[in-house]
Design an enzyme around this catalytic site. Structure first.
Site, PDB file in Angstrom:
ATOM      1  N   GLY A  33       0.740  -1.229   0.022  1.00  0.00           N
ATOM      2  CA  GLY A  33      -0.151  -0.100  -0.051  1.00  0.00           C
ATOM      3  C   GLY A  33       0.873   1.317  -0.025  1.00  0.00           C
ATOM      4  O   GLY A  33       1.981   1.237   0.248  1.00  0.00           O
ATOM      5  N   PRO A  34       0.190   2.458  -0.282  1.00  0.00           N
ATOM      6  CA  PRO A  34       1.021   3.608  -0.346  1.00  0.00           C
ATOM      7  C   PRO A  34       1.600   3.918   0.961  1.00  0.00           C
ATOM      8  O   PRO A  34       1.002   3.215   2.273  1.00  0.00           O
ATOM      9  CB  PRO A  34      -0.068   4.847  -0.528  1.00  0.00           C
ATOM     10  CG  PRO A  34      -1.276   3.949  -1.148  1.00  0.00           C
ATOM     11  CD  PRO A  34      -0.986   2.499  -0.385  1.00  0.00           C
ATOM     12  N   THR A  91      -0.227   4.244   5.236  1.00  0.00           N
ATOM     13  CA  THR A  91      -1.573   3.796   5.468  1.00  0.00           C
ATOM     14  C   THR A  91      -1.825   2.822   6.487  1.00  0.00           C
ATOM     15  O   THR A  91      -2.824   2.046   6.874  1.00  0.00           O
ATOM     16  CB  THR A  91      -1.996   2.901   4.276  1.00  0.00           C
ATOM     17  OG1 THR A  91      -0.846   1.828   3.666  1.00  0.00           O
ATOM     18  CG2 THR A  91      -2.095   3.973   3.023  1.00  0.00           C
ATOM     19  N   GLY A  92      -0.606   2.574   7.311  1.00  0.00           N
ATOM     20  CA  GLY A  92      -0.834   1.772   8.477  1.00  0.00           C
ATOM     21  C   GLY A  92      -0.308   0.312   8.483  1.00  0.00           C
ATOM     22  O   GLY A  92      -0.798  -0.867   9.177  1.00  0.00           O
ATOM     23  N   LYS A  93       0.547  -0.004   7.514  1.00  0.00           N
ATOM     24  CA  LYS A  93       0.985  -1.303   7.402  1.00  0.00           C
ATOM     25  C   LYS A  93       2.027  -2.001   8.567  1.00  0.00           C
ATOM     26  O   LYS A  93       1.729  -2.884   8.965  1.00  0.00           O
ATOM     27  CB  LYS A  93       1.935  -1.522   5.983  1.00  0.00           C
ATOM     28  CG  LYS A  93       1.104  -1.102   4.898  1.00  0.00           C
ATOM     29  CD  LYS A  93       1.985  -1.295   3.567  1.00  0.00           C
ATOM     30  CE  LYS A  93       3.073  -0.197   3.296  1.00  0.00           C
ATOM     31  NZ  LYS A  93       2.871   0.965   3.342  1.00  0.00           N
ATOM     32  N   THR A  94       2.671  -1.176   8.917  1.00  0.00           N
ATOM     33  CA  THR A  94       3.629  -1.551  10.211  1.00  0.00           C
ATOM     34  C   THR A  94       2.818  -1.410  11.335  1.00  0.00           C
ATOM     35  O   THR A  94       2.663  -2.316  12.207  1.00  0.00           O
ATOM     36  CB  THR A  94       4.518  -0.306  10.427  1.00  0.00           C
ATOM     37  OG1 THR A  94       5.457  -0.224   9.088  1.00  0.00           O
ATOM     38  CG2 THR A  94       5.437  -0.702  11.620  1.00  0.00           C
ATOM     39  N   GLU A 127      -3.895  33.630  -9.332  1.00  0.00           N
ATOM     40  CA  GLU A 127      -4.654  32.784  -8.383  1.00  0.00           C
ATOM     41  C   GLU A 127      -6.187  33.013  -8.791  1.00  0.00           C
ATOM     42  O   GLU A 127      -6.891  31.931  -8.783  1.00  0.00           O
ATOM     43  CB  GLU A 127      -4.348  32.913  -7.196  1.00  0.00           C
ATOM     44  CG  GLU A 127      -2.927  32.662  -6.641  1.00  0.00           C
ATOM     45  CD  GLU A 127      -2.487  31.240  -6.960  1.00  0.00           C
ATOM     46  OE1 GLU A 127      -3.463  30.371  -6.861  1.00  0.00           O
ATOM     47  OE2 GLU A 127      -1.454  31.250  -7.047  1.00  0.00           O
ATOM     48  N   HIS A 186      -7.093  30.749 -11.599  1.00  0.00           N
ATOM     49  CA  HIS A 186      -7.283  29.083 -11.575  1.00  0.00           C
ATOM     50  C   HIS A 186      -8.588  29.180 -10.613  1.00  0.00           C
ATOM     51  O   HIS A 186      -9.459  28.285 -11.034  1.00  0.00           O
ATOM     52  CB  HIS A 186      -6.271  28.837 -10.242  1.00  0.00           C
ATOM     53  CG  HIS A 186      -4.712  28.597 -10.817  1.00  0.00           C
ATOM     54  ND1 HIS A 186      -4.653  27.898 -12.017  1.00  0.00           N
ATOM     55  CD2 HIS A 186      -3.741  29.160 -10.197  1.00  0.00           C
ATOM     56  CE1 HIS A 186      -3.390  27.872 -12.108  1.00  0.00           C
ATOM     57  NE2 HIS A 186      -2.848  28.547 -11.206  1.00  0.00           N
ATOM     58  N   ASP A 226       2.605  24.980 -13.128  1.00  0.00           N
ATOM     59  CA  ASP A 226       1.182  24.687 -14.150  1.00  0.00           C
ATOM     60  C   ASP A 226       1.560  23.914 -15.302  1.00  0.00           C
ATOM     61  O   ASP A 226       1.115  22.847 -15.795  1.00  0.00           O
ATOM     62  CB  ASP A 226       0.650  25.675 -14.070  1.00  0.00           C
ATOM     63  CG  ASP A 226       0.059  26.421 -12.903  1.00  0.00           C
ATOM     64  OD1 ASP A 226      -0.221  25.680 -12.053  1.00  0.00           O
ATOM     65  OD2 ASP A 226      -0.337  27.578 -13.000  1.00  0.00           O
TER      66      ASP A 226
END
Length: 660
Positions: A213-214, A217-220, A436, A439, A511
């Site tokens: 996973g990215p 994300t909580g793997k450990t 800005e 945008h 941009d």
């Protein structure tokens, strides 16, 4: 959950003292000897007899009341007896003068001289100091030698930390959301706790579980939860701990790790960042043997080789599964690959509830609103968000965390920290405001773009101004209309400067770079070019030694020229759209720019109100258009893709800094 320690020795057995204990004992003995010698020296030199002052002694000599005098040439002490038989002692000046000696002679005093050598106390002190220095040097050299030998002999030992469940610090209750992922992991834990329930049907325990996973994300965290709930020894090690400067150390540490796990079977081994040793094998830069390959080969052999490990479950985590060796990923080694994705809305809410547990929140805090406003954030991002909100509350001297603190923390994470020291000139500030504003206006009027959340011309992060957009919902599929509107919004700053000033600045560098990359992915990867058709060549990733270094181009020079032409066509078409829309809404652009110059920061709602008032009618009377159901792809198995950086973070256009 605590690191396991050595088992206590049987009761009654005598343990030899450790080197530190022996050192303390030797120091205590040496200190005792020194104190004893000092006391002996002090008392051995204590004067005997009646003490007299030197002037009194001279007066008694002149009065012929002194019978004998013993002069110490070393200490200046004079001892002897008076005519009445009383012993005396007096300390005189050194050296003795001729007048003093003449006075003693005229008084018929029996004078004698002594020059004592070094006493027993002085000799003992000298020996103690000598042997103390010798023993100290010997102990120091012995420890250095033992340390060097132990370091060389232990270089092949595993650095894994073993944990028990006597005091688990993390449980599955601390892992918010991810019910499917926790179900997969819990099954392995249940197998280790009660293997008979599974073996009755002939099921075998998975040998390996790969968490993919990215980052953040909580793997450990899942692995720590397994350590807290497994009830079996849990050994944790990082992939980089296997590598060392010596050849063969990595393979030796792998062997030692699995030998330790076999002795404590059933057990779990967790390898964090396994991609550091599990990368695809291939020829190195110089054609030589790679130490990493030797470590990987030993890992493959231990997991499922000629002598496979029984009762050992190997868990691993990585965010780069694409570079792992296929032999490592096959069934029998890593039987299960569990994807730990970015959290969705309910999971973000659960994560926020976990991290705000025990924190004092103000009544106006709505975690559900904050969860809706943080799409694309990982669990680590949300934990950082809560911590930043708490720090913001402390900075303003509050007693609880308010909703404004969460909003400020989110802006700080997405947009960056405000640079108070950067002061823009009036001309620069006006150009940034129109940039800005371009945008923001396009993001409001376009049907498929993400809504505007906030616009600021305050220098923030690496930017001089930021237009922040927040998606209305989690996106898992991106239609072509959304991608094209994203290109148009990014063109807004450049086009606004052209319309207002007639020239360009360096503010649109980011941009243009982002748009070029996005348009190239449309052509190369997603088949969104009519001239090239349904063809894809993959992204241009970083070259890895032994895999991509010697690869040739996937297409001809003619195709490469077509790709460049299609990228240019897409960008020019979207620039023309941006120019046409801003010309139509030029009064709205001017109104938004003036509001930014006046207040420096405005909300997305205010942008919409200003544009609607300038147009004389609501641009979106029924709200923004959404993707019709009929236009959704019919095939559920289509691979999900992302627009930028592989995630769904809130977009922010922070490109008005010339540094970019």
């Amino acid at each position: 959950m605590m690191p396991s320690s050595q088992r206590p020795s049987p009761r009654g057995s005598r343990q030899s003292p450790s080197p530190d204990q022996r050192g303390r004992i030797a120091f205590a003995i040496l200190a005792t000897l020194v104190v004893a010698v000092l006391l002996l020296t002090l008392f051995s030199h204590a004067p005997s007899g009646q003490p007299l002052g030197y002037s009194t002694f001279i007066h008694d000599v002149q009065a012929k009341q002194v019978r004998t005098a013993v002069l110490n040439n070393t200490t200046g002490q004079i001892t002897g007896s008076l005519t009445n038989g009383t012993a005396y002692s007096v300390t005189g000046p050194l050296p003795y003068t001729s007048s003093e000696l003449s006075t003693l002679s005229k008084a018929h005093v029996q004078v004698s001289y002594i020059t004592p050598g070094p006493g027993i106390a002085s000799t003992i002190i000298e020996y103690v100091i000598f042997f103390g220095i010798f023993i100290g040097i010997w102990v120091y050299l012995t420890r250095r030698t033992q340390g060097s030998v132990n370091g060389i002999m232990s270089v092949g030992r595993s650095r894994a930390k073993t944990y028990t469940t006597e005091r688990p610090k993390t449980t599955f209750d601390d892992v918010a959301g991810y019910q499917g992922v926790k179900g997969e992991v819990k099954e392995v834990v249940d197998f280790l706790r009660d293997p008979s329930r599974f073996s009755q049907l002939g099921a075998r325990i998975p040998k390996g579980i790969l968490l993919v996973g990215p980052p953040g994300t909580g793997k450990t965290l899942l692995a720590r939860a397994v350590a807290g709930e497994a009830g079996v020894p849990f050994m944790s090690v990082s992939g980089s701990d296997f590598m060392e400067m010596f050849v063969g150390v990595g393979a030796a540490r792998v062997r030692d790790l699995f030998q330790t796990a076999r002795r404590q079977s059933p057990s779990i081994i967790f390898i964090d960042e396994i991609d550091s040793i599990g990368r695809k094998r291939g020829t190195g830069l110089g054609g030589g043997h790679d130490e990493r390959e030797q470590t990987l080969n030993q890992m493959l052999s231990e997991m499922d080789g000629f002598d496979p490990a029984e009762g050992i479950v190997v868990m691993a985590a990585t965010n780069r599964p694409d570079i792992l060796d296929p032999a490592l990923l096959r069934p029998g080694r890593f039987d299960r690959q569990i994807v730990v994705p970015l959290p969705d809305l309910p999971e973000r809410l659960a994560i926020l509830q976990v991290h705000t547990r025990g924190k004092r929140l103000a009544p106006d805090v709505d975690l559900e609103v904050m969860a809706k406003g943080t799409p694309g954030m990982s669990g680590a991002d949300l934990a950082n968000l809560v911590n930043e909100a708490a720090l913001n509350a402390v900075r303003r001297g509050a007693t609880d965390i308010a909703m404004a603190d969460f909003d400020s923390a989110r802006d700080r994470i997405i947009m960056g920290q405000r640079r108070e020291a950067t002061i823009l000139s009036d001309e620069e500030k006006e150009r940034v405001a129109f940039h800005e504003g371009g945008h923001a206006v396009l993001a409001y009027v376009l049907d498929y773009s993400d809504p505007v959340h906030k616009v600021t011309i305050l220098p923030t992060g690496m930017a001089l101004g930021v237009t922040q957009q927040l998606p209305e919902r989690d996106r898992h599929l991106y239609p072509r209309e959304y991608i094209e509107d994203t290109l148009v919004v990014r063109m807004g700053g450049r086009v606004a400067e052209l319309l207002v000033y007639g020239d360009l600045s360096t503010g649109a560098a980011n941009d243009l770079q982002g748009n070029t990359e996005l348009a190239r992915r449309m052509v190369r990867e997603w088949g969104m070019s009519e001239r090239l058709g349904p063809m894809a060549w993959g992204s241009q990733n970083v070259v890895f030694l032994g895999e991509d270094l010697l690869h040739s181009a996937e297409y001809s020079d003619r195709t490469a020229r077509l790709v460049d032409e299609e990228v240019e066509r897409i960008l020019r078409e979207q620039e023309e759209r941006a120019t046409e829309l801003l010309r139509q809404h030029l009064p709205g652009l001017i109104a938004v720019a003036h509001a930014l110059l006046e207040r420096e920061t405005i909300s997305g709602e205010e942008v919409g109100r200003l544009v609607d008032e300038a147009a004389g009618h609501p641009i979106h009377p029924d709200g923004k258009r959404v993707l019709p159901i009929a236009k959704l792809p019919e095939y559920a198995e289509l691979e999900q893709f992302t627009v930028t950086n592989g995630n769904n973070h809130a977009a922010s256009h922070d490109d008005t800094d010339p540094v970019s």
